[in-house]
Design an enzyme around this catalytic site. Sequence first.
Site, mmCIF file in Angstrom:
data_model
loop_
_atom_site.group_PDB
_atom_site.id
_atom_site.type_symbol
_atom_site.label_atom_id
_atom_site.label_comp_id
_atom_site.label_asym_id
_atom_site.label_seq_id
_atom_site.Cartn_x
_atom_site.Cartn_y
_atom_site.Cartn_z
ATOM 1 N N ARG A 38 0.817 -1.225 0.000
ATOM 2 C CA ARG A 38 0.000 0.000 0.000
ATOM 3 C C ARG A 38 0.842 1.263 0.000
ATOM 4 N NH1 ARG A 38 -5.630 -1.308 1.824
ATOM 5 N NH2 ARG A 38 -5.903 -3.094 0.450
ATOM 6 N N ARG A 42 -3.806 6.311 0.936
ATOM 7 C CA ARG A 42 -4.391 7.503 1.560
ATOM 8 C C ARG A 42 -3.490 8.270 2.507
ATOM 9 N NH1 ARG A 42 -9.609 4.449 3.447
ATOM 10 N NH2 ARG A 42 -8.060 2.797 3.307
ATOM 11 N N ARG A 51 -7.183 11.141 -6.112
ATOM 12 C CA ARG A 51 -8.406 10.382 -5.879
ATOM 13 C C ARG A 51 -9.623 11.321 -5.959
ATOM 14 N NH1 ARG A 51 -11.735 8.563 -1.687
ATOM 15 N NH2 ARG A 51 -12.019 6.305 -1.493
ATOM 16 N N ASP A 88 -6.410 -3.287 -7.617
ATOM 17 C CA ASP A 88 -6.944 -3.983 -6.439
ATOM 18 C C ASP A 88 -7.156 -5.452 -6.773
ATOM 19 O OD1 ASP A 88 -8.032 -3.158 -3.634
ATOM 20 O OD2 ASP A 88 -9.354 -4.739 -4.370
ATOM 21 N N TYR A 165 -14.234 -12.755 -0.430
ATOM 22 C CA TYR A 165 -15.019 -11.571 -0.812
ATOM 23 C C TYR A 165 -16.199 -11.953 -1.702
ATOM 24 C CZ TYR A 165 -11.350 -8.664 1.149
ATOM 25 O OH TYR A 165 -10.479 -8.068 2.013
HETATM 26 O O1 1CP Z 1 0.135 -1.826 -2.455
HETATM 27 C C1 1CP Z 1 -0.124 -0.926 -3.285
HETATM 28 O O2 1CP Z 1 0.240 0.244 -3.178
HETATM 29 C C2 1CP Z 1 -0.904 -1.323 -4.529
HETATM 30 C C3 1CP Z 1 -2.307 -1.178 -4.482
HETATM 31 C C4 1CP Z 1 -3.214 -2.158 -3.757
HETATM 32 C C5 1CP Z 1 -3.059 -3.539 -3.464
HETATM 33 C C6 1CP Z 1 -1.830 -4.406 -3.666
HETATM 34 C C7 1CP Z 1 -4.521 -1.794 -3.341
HETATM 35 C C8 1CP Z 1 -5.086 -0.447 -3.458
HETATM 36 N N1 1CP Z 1 -5.153 -2.923 -2.883
HETATM 37 C C9 1CP Z 1 -4.282 -3.997 -2.920
HETATM 38 C C10 1CP Z 1 -4.552 -5.395 -2.555
HETATM 39 C C11 1CP Z 1 -5.737 -5.731 -1.740
HETATM 40 N N2 1CP Z 1 -7.011 -5.236 -1.828
HETATM 41 C C12 1CP Z 1 -5.747 -6.745 -0.758
HETATM 42 C C13 1CP Z 1 -4.569 -7.644 -0.442
HETATM 43 C C14 1CP Z 1 -3.569 -6.957 0.398
HETATM 44 C C15 1CP Z 1 -4.025 -6.622 1.787
HETATM 45 O O3 1CP Z 1 -4.289 -7.551 2.557
HETATM 46 O O4 1CP Z 1 -4.105 -5.422 2.089
HETATM 47 C C16 1CP Z 1 -7.030 -6.811 -0.210
HETATM 48 C C17 1CP Z 1 -7.522 -7.733 0.887
HETATM 49 C C18 1CP Z 1 -7.837 -5.854 -0.894
HETATM 50 C C19 1CP Z 1 -9.267 -5.591 -0.703
HETATM 51 C C20 1CP Z 1 -9.503 -4.166 -0.401
HETATM 52 N N3 1CP Z 1 -9.507 -3.169 -1.330
HETATM 53 C C21 1CP Z 1 -9.649 -3.566 0.874
HETATM 54 C C22 1CP Z 1 -9.584 -4.318 2.199
HETATM 55 C C23 1CP Z 1 -10.944 -4.573 2.723
HETATM 56 C C24 1CP Z 1 -10.914 -5.535 3.916
HETATM 57 O O5 1CP Z 1 -11.574 -6.572 3.825
HETATM 58 O O6 1CP Z 1 -10.211 -5.240 4.887
HETATM 59 C C25 1CP Z 1 -9.791 -2.185 0.673
HETATM 60 C C26 1CP Z 1 -10.011 -1.123 1.706
HETATM 61 C C27 1CP Z 1 -9.688 -1.957 -0.719
HETATM 62 C C28 1CP Z 1 -9.649 -0.644 -1.429
HETATM 63 C C29 1CP Z 1 -8.282 -0.165 -1.703
HETATM 64 N N4 1CP Z 1 -7.399 -0.839 -2.528
HETATM 65 C C30 1CP Z 1 -6.230 -0.119 -2.628
HETATM 66 C C31 1CP Z 1 -6.377 1.071 -1.832
HETATM 67 C C32 1CP Z 1 -5.342 2.166 -1.706
HETATM 68 C C33 1CP Z 1 -7.661 1.020 -1.247
HETATM 69 C C34 1CP Z 1 -8.269 2.089 -0.376
HETATM 70 C C35 1CP Z 1 -9.150 2.862 -1.309
HETATM 71 C C36 1CP Z 1 -9.358 4.295 -1.056
HETATM 72 O O7 1CP Z 1 -10.340 4.569 -0.338
HETATM 73 O O8 1CP Z 1 -8.665 5.158 -1.628
#
Ligand code: 1CP
Length: 375
Positions: A38, A42, A51, A88, A165
């Site tokens: 990540r 944010r 964003r 994502d 999911y």
């Molecule tokens: O790492 C990076 O910078 C690349 C971008 C990236 C990656 C690798 C994002 C952007 N998401 C992910 C993978 C991801 N997405 C995972 C696996 C890694 C981890 O465990 O964190 C998972 C479980 C998700 C699912 C997901 N997408 C969640 C988690 C929800 C939960 O069940 O806890 C969330 C909040 C998102 C949205 C998301 N994806 C990425 C970002 C920066 C965000 C936040 C979005 C925002 O509001 O701007």
Amino acid sequence: MRQCTPLPYAAAVRPRNDTLLRALLRQPTPYTPIWLMRQAGRYLPEYNATRSRAGSFLALAKSPDFATEVTLQPIERYPLDAAILFSDILTVPDAMGLGLFFSDGEGPRFERPVRSEADVAKLAAPDPELSLTYVLDAVRQIRRALDGRLPLIGFAGSPFTLACYMVEGGSTDDFRTVKTMLYARPDLLHRILQVNAEAVADYLNAQIAAGVDAVMIFDTWGGVLADGAFQRFSLAYLRQVIDRLLRTRDGERIPSIVFAKGGGLWLEELADLGSDALGLDWTVSLAKARARVGRRCALQGNMDPMALFGGEVAICAEVRRLLDDFGPPQRPDGGWDGHVFNLGHGLSPFTPPEAISVLVHAVHSYSRQLRALAS
Ligand code: 1CP
């Protein structure tokens, strides 16, 4: 296997900073490379600005221009050793027709979760060239923008993590719906996992063909399974994905990383999957993990992301503790064990951006010192 679009430019060249790839392949490096899960997100003011221009997270992720912009933001601010594609894991079930949306404060959700026998029968692995074109276009565009500076990491969710999911319909605290399916109708869950394994392998191979230099599989939720269930419902399908991955592109090795959060108990089994590296969460000692996986793979991790809230002195102390714990990557017999510094999970959105400068500098300088001392 599906045909992948050939690259329109010479892709075989290694990036100028190839420390990440070298560490993943257990080759000598002058210092320990670092990137952060990540790293575009944010906590960065510039991410929040892009964003809001995009309107939403999904609009950001689905536009190759915006995705390129935010992928580059952290590497422009900090001397990180890799870029990771901004996307994502949930793009894959979205491409299967499940209807991904984000409701504010609630995280990701699906309009059409997969629950019944009929839902499962309809599932099919999407052709990434047709329904995930925006991701592949982003990979091509980011690679052009990187211009050979740094490696680009592509990624996907593990078959089981995606299934969580897809069956739950969104995030969950107790995994009740997917575990109900696991115990009551294991045949249905196996069928979903089979489709997911095919979809993830095709998707990662399409990312490789489009230009990523390494791939990572996120098994964020395998660790919620009971021993035995983990092997049957997560590990077995991770293996299918790894077995189908392209290992090279134009003669260059494309390393793979498996990150299994909460997978510390199963390190030996994970090391036998055949990936080049294992990502570790912060509950595992790097020294013990190194001893347990031996020469089977490199390690990536594993600082607690919350250590970044402790201030400069605490961050530096934690970096030293982790690098000392791993020890000199060169073994007494002259061979090298790979270590890529990372967090044990994603960066918190509340992380102070200055903490990352401290972290990256500490990892680079202390790991250089350690190598000098060991030689
Ligand atoms: O790492 C990076 O910078 C690349 C971008 C990236 C990656 C690798 C994002 C952007 N998401 C992910 C993978 C991801 N997405 C995972 C696996 C890694 C981890 O465990 O964190 C998972 C479980 C998700 C699912 C997901 N997408 C969640 C988690 C929800 C939960 O069940 O806890 C969330 C909040 C998102 C949205 C998301 N994806 C990425 C970002 C920066 C965000 C936040 C979005 C925002 O509001 O701007």
